[in-house]
Design a protein around this motif. Sequence first.
Motif: not given
Length: 206
Positions: A174-175, A147, A119, A114, A169-172, A112, A178
């Motif tokens: 992308t984490g 998001e 994102t 940013p 979630s979207t943050s989970e 991904y 990583d």
Amino acid sequence: MGAVRGQAAAAVLAVCGILALSACQNGDDPAAAPDAKPSAAAPAAPSGGAEPSAGATAAVPAPSKTGAAPKPSATATPAGKNPPAPAPPPAPTCGADHRMPVSPDTIAVQRYTPEGGMTSLIVQHGTYGCPGRFEPSGPWTYIPISEKAKITATAPILGPGTVMGKPISTSELTGWLDTHPDKGLPFHYHLNAEGVIDTLDEIYVK
């Protein structure tokens, strides 16, 4: 009187002798000429005026074959029966070139970014191969993701053995990307009217 009868009898005998002699001279007796040879009868000339050559034999016509019954064809189908249906072709085996067309709603998520203030997932499209696995191919492309996108995940994102999709979630997402880049996990996705991913569902792979 007796003299007259004697003269008449003599006259009859004389006439019989004359008749017998005439018959012998005319050849009426078949035994009179035992050495006589029959004369050869002249053959009749065939129509057209041409005479047959010496030693020629008459041609004998070949026997007719019209009476022979015709043999049935080896491929003939008995009356009242349909010919057997052809056998279906064998199913393709793994390793053969049997890929489906490019899937319009499946992507392999690699990374991904940013960049641009939003994102975006770095993905590949692809096809389903053997035995039904999604196989990414082609160039890597960018697709923005909301998001607030509805995302479901299974193993390996949620750990081994997680078969049923669970929301994240979207943050989970992308984490996890990583720490696990370039895994190419397959997802079904949907775009909203702005061309942004609003739904993303991971496809479970054993």
